[in-house]
Design a protein around this motif. Structure first.
Motif, PDB file in Angstrom:
ATOM      1  N   VAL A   1       0.854  -1.178  -0.092  1.00  0.00           N
ATOM      2  CA  VAL A   1      -0.165   0.063   0.037  1.00  0.00           C
ATOM      3  C   VAL A   1       0.936   1.200  -0.197  1.00  0.00           C
ATOM      4  CG1 VAL A   1      -1.650   1.244   1.335  1.00  0.00           C
ATOM      5  CG2 VAL A   1      -1.821  -1.192   1.172  1.00  0.00           C
ATOM      6  N   PHE A   2       2.005   1.260   0.814  1.00  0.00           N
ATOM      7  CA  PHE A   2       2.820   2.317   0.804  1.00  0.00           C
ATOM      8  C   PHE A   2       3.532   2.752  -0.367  1.00  0.00           C
ATOM      9  CE2 PHE A   2       7.086   4.119   2.169  1.00  0.00           C
ATOM     10  CZ  PHE A   2       6.467   5.530   2.761  1.00  0.00           C
ATOM     11  N   ILE A   3       4.124   1.976  -1.140  1.00  0.00           N
ATOM     12  CA  ILE A   3       4.677   1.887  -2.499  1.00  0.00           C
ATOM     13  C   ILE A   3       3.700   2.321  -3.388  1.00  0.00           C
ATOM     14  CG2 ILE A   3       4.743  -0.467  -3.079  1.00  0.00           C
ATOM     15  CD1 ILE A   3       7.426   2.162  -3.846  1.00  0.00           C
ATOM     16  N   TRP A   4       2.588   1.896  -3.319  1.00  0.00           N
ATOM     17  CA  TRP A   4       1.616   2.117  -4.236  1.00  0.00           C
ATOM     18  C   TRP A   4       1.071   3.655  -4.239  1.00  0.00           C
ATOM     19  CZ3 TRP A   4       0.262   0.642  -8.635  1.00  0.00           C
ATOM     20  CH2 TRP A   4       0.182  -0.688  -9.224  1.00  0.00           C
ATOM     21  N   THR A   5       1.035   4.135  -3.185  1.00  0.00           N
ATOM     22  CA  THR A   5       0.837   5.387  -2.624  1.00  0.00           C
ATOM     23  C   THR A   5       1.770   6.439  -3.393  1.00  0.00           C
ATOM     24  OG1 THR A   5      -0.747   4.913  -0.703  1.00  0.00           O
ATOM     25  CG2 THR A   5       0.088   7.126  -1.209  1.00  0.00           C
ATOM     26  N   LEU A   6       2.955   6.137  -3.104  1.00  0.00           N
ATOM     27  CA  LEU A   6       4.099   6.876  -3.509  1.00  0.00           C
ATOM     28  C   LEU A   6       4.096   6.955  -4.988  1.00  0.00           C
ATOM     29  CD1 LEU A   6       7.095   5.952  -0.899  1.00  0.00           C
ATOM     30  CD2 LEU A   6       5.381   7.678  -0.870  1.00  0.00           C
ATOM     31  N   VAL A   7       4.031   5.633  -5.659  1.00  0.00           N
ATOM     32  CA  VAL A   7       4.095   5.704  -7.053  1.00  0.00           C
ATOM     33  C   VAL A   7       2.972   6.378  -7.707  1.00  0.00           C
ATOM     34  CG1 VAL A   7       3.937   4.226  -8.993  1.00  0.00           C
ATOM     35  CG2 VAL A   7       5.557   3.579  -6.943  1.00  0.00           C
ATOM     36  N   THR A   8       1.761   6.334  -7.127  1.00  0.00           N
ATOM     37  CA  THR A   8       0.684   7.157  -7.782  1.00  0.00           C
ATOM     38  C   THR A   8       0.993   8.604  -7.711  1.00  0.00           C
ATOM     39  OG1 THR A   8      -0.815   5.156  -7.294  1.00  0.00           O
ATOM     40  CG2 THR A   8      -1.693   7.556  -7.596  1.00  0.00           C
ATOM     41  N   MET A   9       1.424   9.232  -6.547  1.00  0.00           N
ATOM     42  CA  MET A   9       1.681  10.319  -6.411  1.00  0.00           C
ATOM     43  C   MET A   9       2.754  11.028  -7.365  1.00  0.00           C
ATOM     44  SD  MET A   9       1.747  11.101  -2.237  1.00  0.00           S
ATOM     45  CE  MET A   9       2.327  12.626  -2.230  1.00  0.00           C
ATOM     46  N   LEU A  10       3.854  10.197  -7.410  1.00  0.00           N
ATOM     47  CA  LEU A  10       4.996  10.474  -8.316  1.00  0.00           C
ATOM     48  C   LEU A  10       4.555  10.373  -9.837  1.00  0.00           C
ATOM     49  CD1 LEU A  10       7.902  11.321  -8.038  1.00  0.00           C
ATOM     50  CD2 LEU A  10       8.422   8.765  -8.279  1.00  0.00           C
ATOM     51  N   SER A  11       3.738   9.619 -10.053  1.00  0.00           N
ATOM     52  CA  SER A  11       3.189   9.338 -11.586  1.00  0.00           C
ATOM     53  C   SER A  11       2.226  10.620 -11.918  1.00  0.00           C
ATOM     54  CB  SER A  11       2.536   8.209 -11.692  1.00  0.00           C
ATOM     55  OG  SER A  11       3.114   6.962 -11.250  1.00  0.00           O
ATOM     56  N   LEU A  12       1.452  11.136 -11.021  1.00  0.00           N
ATOM     57  CA  LEU A  12       0.596  12.316 -11.241  1.00  0.00           C
ATOM     58  C   LEU A  12       1.360  13.522 -11.403  1.00  0.00           C
ATOM     59  CD1 LEU A  12      -2.412  11.779  -8.743  1.00  0.00           C
ATOM     60  CD2 LEU A  12      -2.347  11.513 -11.442  1.00  0.00           C
ATOM     61  N   TYR A  13       2.336  13.779 -10.565  1.00  0.00           N
ATOM     62  CA  TYR A  13       3.569  14.693 -10.593  1.00  0.00           C
ATOM     63  C   TYR A  13       3.983  14.991 -11.914  1.00  0.00           C
ATOM     64  CZ  TYR A  13       7.787  17.379  -9.761  1.00  0.00           C
ATOM     65  OH  TYR A  13       8.804  18.181 -10.072  1.00  0.00           O
ATOM     66  N   SER A  14       4.649  13.673 -12.477  1.00  0.00           N
ATOM     67  CA  SER A  14       5.517  13.422 -13.650  1.00  0.00           C
ATOM     68  C   SER A  14       4.682  13.930 -14.801  1.00  0.00           C
ATOM     69  CB  SER A  14       6.302  12.190 -13.753  1.00  0.00           C
ATOM     70  OG  SER A  14       6.937  12.010 -12.618  1.00  0.00           O
ATOM     71  N   LEU A  15       3.526  13.410 -14.911  1.00  0.00           N
ATOM     72  CA  LEU A  15       2.596  13.656 -16.062  1.00  0.00           C
ATOM     73  C   LEU A  15       2.177  15.091 -16.159  1.00  0.00           C
ATOM     74  CD1 LEU A  15       0.420  10.217 -16.007  1.00  0.00           C
ATOM     75  CD2 LEU A  15       2.318  10.948 -17.574  1.00  0.00           C
ATOM     76  N   LEU A  16       1.584  15.739 -14.957  1.00  0.00           N
ATOM     77  CA  LEU A  16       1.259  16.924 -15.165  1.00  0.00           C
ATOM     78  C   LEU A  16       2.437  18.051 -15.443  1.00  0.00           C
ATOM     79  CD1 LEU A  16      -0.775  17.269 -11.951  1.00  0.00           C
ATOM     80  CD2 LEU A  16      -1.432  17.394 -14.169  1.00  0.00           C
ATOM     81  N   TYR A  17       3.423  17.560 -15.084  1.00  0.00           N
ATOM     82  CA  TYR A  17       4.627  18.576 -15.215  1.00  0.00           C
ATOM     83  C   TYR A  17       5.274  18.327 -16.911  1.00  0.00           C
ATOM     84  CZ  TYR A  17       8.609  21.181 -13.328  1.00  0.00           C
ATOM     85  OH  TYR A  17       9.601  22.253 -13.158  1.00  0.00           O
ATOM     86  N   LEU A  18       5.158  16.915 -17.151  1.00  0.00           N
ATOM     87  CA  LEU A  18       5.223  16.780 -18.719  1.00  0.00           C
ATOM     88  C   LEU A  18       4.494  17.419 -19.515  1.00  0.00           C
ATOM     89  CD1 LEU A  18       6.868  15.389 -20.938  1.00  0.00           C
ATOM     90  CD2 LEU A  18       5.509  13.332 -20.641  1.00  0.00           C
ATOM     91  N   ILE A  19       3.149  17.333 -19.406  1.00  0.00           N
ATOM     92  CA  ILE A  19       2.155  18.178 -20.062  1.00  0.00           C
ATOM     93  C   ILE A  19       2.314  19.552 -20.029  1.00  0.00           C
ATOM     94  CG2 ILE A  19      -0.201  18.541 -20.558  1.00  0.00           C
ATOM     95  CD1 ILE A  19      -0.888  15.954 -19.299  1.00  0.00           C
ATOM     96  N   SER A  20       2.497  20.147 -18.822  1.00  0.00           N
ATOM     97  CA  SER A  20       3.038  21.459 -18.841  1.00  0.00           C
ATOM     98  C   SER A  20       4.195  22.079 -19.534  1.00  0.00           C
ATOM     99  CB  SER A  20       3.045  21.910 -17.101  1.00  0.00           C
ATOM    100  OG  SER A  20       3.287  23.189 -16.863  1.00  0.00           O
ATOM    101  N   SER A  21       5.238  21.404 -19.355  1.00  0.00           N
ATOM    102  CA  SER A  21       6.396  21.615 -20.113  1.00  0.00           C
ATOM    103  C   SER A  21       6.021  21.760 -21.487  1.00  0.00           C
ATOM    104  CB  SER A  21       7.471  20.924 -19.647  1.00  0.00           C
ATOM    105  OG  SER A  21       7.624  20.667 -18.296  1.00  0.00           O
ATOM    106  N   ILE A  22       5.250  20.789 -22.207  1.00  0.00           N
ATOM    107  CA  ILE A  22       4.956  20.830 -23.540  1.00  0.00           C
ATOM    108  C   ILE A  22       4.196  22.147 -23.817  1.00  0.00           C
ATOM    109  CG2 ILE A  22       3.797  19.488 -25.518  1.00  0.00           C
ATOM    110  CD1 ILE A  22       4.427  16.885 -23.777  1.00  0.00           C
ATOM    111  N   LEU A  23       3.241  22.351 -22.928  1.00  0.00           N
ATOM    112  CA  LEU A  23       2.440  23.492 -23.517  1.00  0.00           C
ATOM    113  C   LEU A  23       3.048  24.703 -23.246  1.00  0.00           C
ATOM    114  CD1 LEU A  23      -0.949  22.519 -21.548  1.00  0.00           C
ATOM    115  CD2 LEU A  23      -0.699  22.692 -24.013  1.00  0.00           C
ATOM    116  N   SER A  24       4.175  24.962 -22.262  1.00  0.00           N
ATOM    117  CA  SER A  24       4.999  26.012 -22.114  1.00  0.00           C
ATOM    118  C   SER A  24       5.886  26.220 -23.284  1.00  0.00           C
ATOM    119  CB  SER A  24       5.716  25.976 -20.814  1.00  0.00           C
ATOM    120  OG  SER A  24       6.680  25.176 -21.069  1.00  0.00           O
ATOM    121  N   SER A  25       6.314  25.360 -24.110  1.00  0.00           N
ATOM    122  CA  SER A  25       7.143  25.431 -25.238  1.00  0.00           C
ATOM    123  C   SER A  25       5.915  26.376 -26.409  1.00  0.00           C
ATOM    124  CB  SER A  25       7.667  24.401 -25.759  1.00  0.00           C
ATOM    125  OG  SER A  25       6.744  23.483 -26.237  1.00  0.00           O
TER     126      SER A  25
END
Length: 704
Positions: free
Chosen positions: A428-452
């Motif tokens: 459960v602990f690792i699933w929670t960490l991985v989910t948070m990290l995935s959301l952060y990375s995907l949001l940051y990736l989309i945001s970086s693409i749009l900022s260009s």
């Protein structure tokens, strides 16, 4: 096929997790590190993918100890709570996500490793190091290829730094001891390869660290009565001392041109010829971190904020760094005593018991002897300690690659003494960490693409996806600057100020826009915050002074000049202003003389104010006029009028002949004023006030 199956069967359990991780990490070598958002995005996605792979295929895992779990949880909660009250919530969010990456990496290499994983981990790390050294040699031979690399990377020196040695430190003790003690020919060649990379890096700090390591190795060999090994260790010690001395003297030696081709080499000069002493420069950053720590000793200013702290506490303009060049000092400044204590407890809890316990590897599949396995563990521990030693005087751990390697070494060493049966937990602990990290990375990736993109809409979406990112915030503010007056409420400003409340760059952009839109009250509030957060920033102080002269009263200017301002005014003049009596300053700020013409730079405007105030006091107090006119010539020294008027005052009113000539002599140092001042060495000086009209009509030009 059978041979391949036999080879795979000899590998440790979950060997593919280590291999996949180092494949990802090797690719990250070419993406840069330290400041590039792409690295955070890439590593976040990689760790999330690796965690999901292990969980999806239900890889055998160990239980995670409750004490370690609590320490990690406390550290994560502390970082999360500290983020809300940070000097920059945005920068602290990014730093907290890097902590989350470290937690995921540690957890994965703890629960999915066993006593046989250590050798496989070392082999993967050595392979990655060999590839990094090879790439660095290619860049030395073909230097123009480095333009494709980010400014901060582990492959090629930039800004006078070469960080490749910080990657090699992890496995250097292992390679060194294998070559010396075991006499393995492959490791002898590999050691030579490592030493060649260290030599061509000109990393004096790393070489000094290794000199100490070779010395301790020689002493240890002598204590163990191993004369042959001791002689070899001493040979390496002597060689490193000689090489260190050559490095320290290299700039002076090759400046004498005994080897002109080497002296003219761009690769050589960029790494050896430094304009400043490395200890002196680092001392400034350590001092900034120390002052910041004393300001907030318990909780710090917020993780990831040293960049802002360095600019706040710099002594002169442009004397700041993104890193404190010392991990403990940076931790103290950013997270305070609590943050540093939590890290020490976590590391000690993970490592200290393993220093005292020998491993009994009864279930080893690859039949490693206990002595060999313990040596391998100890050599890796030595590499970890070397990395920690370097972090005392450098920012090697600010590289995400190095930081993750440190964390997973701690994780795999923590687990190396465990021999309990593998179990499959729910995770459960690792699933929670991985989910948070995935959301952060995907949001940051989309945001970086749009900022260009160039459109206002793309910048807006990018900002709302990642409002914590200062670059995206600056891009969005600039993109909507033309329609800023259409914002009926202050909700946007509140969002920006929440995430970047003490980030002077963002506040300055806001203040400039508000000033252009005649929203002076809000602009004034931001300007006042800016000069508090970055008191030595010349540009910000000039813009604020210009704003005061154009829109505020004489009293505001008096208050501003009476603060500890050292960037817009010469230090000697500022000290004079602070020590002068208040009643001597008041005539400078009369309303009718304060609102002067808007032509000219900020320096010229301020110099005119001082000149007119001195002219007004000429008949009452010539000494006060002297103070004002000396101030004017210091503020705008490129104009000869202030020097000539000041010299005339000394001769005709104060009867100081020597002072008059000294004033004209000072004028000769400025090319734009020299010719005019030279005329008055051979002709009489006019009466004070002769150049009043000339000074009042000084145009908008650049002064020296």
């Amino acid at each position: 096929m059978n041979r391949l199956k036999k080879l795979i069967s000899q590998l440790p359990q979950n060997w593919e997790i280590t291999t996949i991780f180092f494949t990802f990490l090797t690719i990250a070598l070419f993406l840069g590190d330290g400041l590039q958002p792409i690295v955070d995005i890439y590593v976040g996605i990689c760790l999330s993918t690796l965690g999901m792979y292990a969980l999806w295929f239900k890889k055998p895992q160990r239980t995670f100890p409750q004490k370690l779990f609590r320490l990690w949880l406390i550290l994560l909660v502390y970082y999360g709570v500290r983020t809300i009250f940070s000097d920059s919530v945005g920068l602290s969010i990014s730093a907290t996500m890097r902590l989350l990456m470290a937690a995921v990496a540690y957890y994965l290499f703890y629960i999915y490793s066993d006593v046989d994983s250590l050798s496989w981990f070392c082999l993967n790390l050595i392979f990655m190091s060999i590839l990094a050294i090879t790439c660095s040699f290619v860049l030395i031979l073909i230097p123009h290829r480095n333009q494709y690399l980010p400014s901060m990377n582990l492959l090629y020196a930039d800004f006078g730094h070469n960080h490749l040695p910080s990657l090699l430190l992890f496995t250097l003790p292992f390679v060194y001891q294998q070559a010396i003690r075991k006499g393995n020919m492959k490791y002898k060649w590999l050691l030579l390869f490592y030493l060649l990379a260290l030599t061509t890096s000109f990393a004096k700090g790393v070489l000094l660290l290794l000199t100490g390591y070779f010395g301790l190795s020689a002493i240890f060999a002598l204590v163990k009565n191993s004369a042959t090994f001791a002689k070899t260790h001493c040979l390496f010690l002597l060689s490193s001392i000689i090489l260190l001395l050559l490095f320290l003297l290299s700039g002076r030696i090759f400046d004498t041109q005994p080897f002109p081709l080497l002296a003219q080499s761009t690769w050589y000069r960029r790494q050896t010829i430094k304009s400043t002493d490395w200890f002196e420069v680092r001392g400034k950053y350590w001092q900034q971190a120390g002052i910041a720590f004393l300001d907030q000793p318990i909780f710090g200013h917020g993780q990831g904020t040293f960049f802002l702290l360095s600019k706040r506490y710099e002594r002169t303009d442009q004397e700041y760094s993104y890193f404190a060049h010392s991990s403990p000092m940076e931790l103290l400044a950013e997270t305070g005593l609590i943050g540093l204590t939590l890290w020490i407890l976590l590391i000690c809890k993970a490592i200290w018991p393993k220093l005292l316990v020998s491993v009994r590897n009864n279930n080893s599949k690859n039949l490693l002897k206990e002595e060999t396995y313990n040596n391998l563990r100890n050599w890796l521990m030595q590499g970890l300690l070397l990395s920690f030693g370097l972090s005392l005087v450098d920012f090697n751990l600010n590289f995400l690659i190095n930081w993750l390697i440190v964390v997973i070494i701690i994780g795999i060493l923590t687990n190396s003494t465990k021999s309990d049966n593998l179990i499959r937990s729910k995770g459960v602990f690792i699933w929670t960490l991985v989910t948070m990290l995935s959301l952060y990375s995907l949001l940051y990736l989309i945001s970086s693409i749009l900022s260009s993109q160039k459109s206002e809409l793309s910048h807006k979406i990018s900002f709302y996806l990642t409002p914590f990112d200062r670059l995206h915030t600056l891009e969005y503010i600039n993109s909507v600057s033309t329609s800023y007056n259409q914002v009926k409420d202050t909700s946007l400003l509140k969002v920006i100020n929440f995430f970047h409340q003490k980030d002077a760059d963002i506040l300055f952009t806001n203040a400039t826009i508000l000033n252009q839109l005649n929203q002076y009250d809000q602009a004034d509030m931001l300007f006042k915050q800016i000069v508090i957060f970055e008191p030595r920033n010349l540009r910000y102080n000039q813009e604020y002074l210009k704003y005061i002269i154009e829109h505020k009263s004489g009293q505001e200017l008096q208050n501003y000049l009476s603060t500890p301002l050292q960037s817009i005014l010469p230090q000697s003049l500022h000290e004079q202003i602070l020590t002068y009596q208040k009643n001597h300053l008041e005539p400078l700020f009369l309303e009718n003389d304060f609102l002067i013409d808007n032509e000219g730079k900020t320096q010229e405007k301020l110099a005119k104010i001082f000149y007119r105030a001195g002219l007004r006091q000429l008949a009452k107090d010539a000494r006060l006029t002297k103070f004002y006119w000396t101030s004017a010539e210091q503020i705008a020294p490129g104009w000869s009028y202030f020097f000539i008027e000041n010299a005339s005052l000394s001769k005709h009113n104060l009867l100081y002949q020597d002072d008059s000539r000294e004033t004209l002599q000072l004028c000769l140092a400025y090319s734009t004023a020299r010719k005019h001042c030279e005329e008055y060495f051979s002709q009489p000086l006019p009466l004070p006030g002769f150049f009043e009209k000339n000074i009042q009509t000084i145009p908008n030009v650049i002064t020296e």
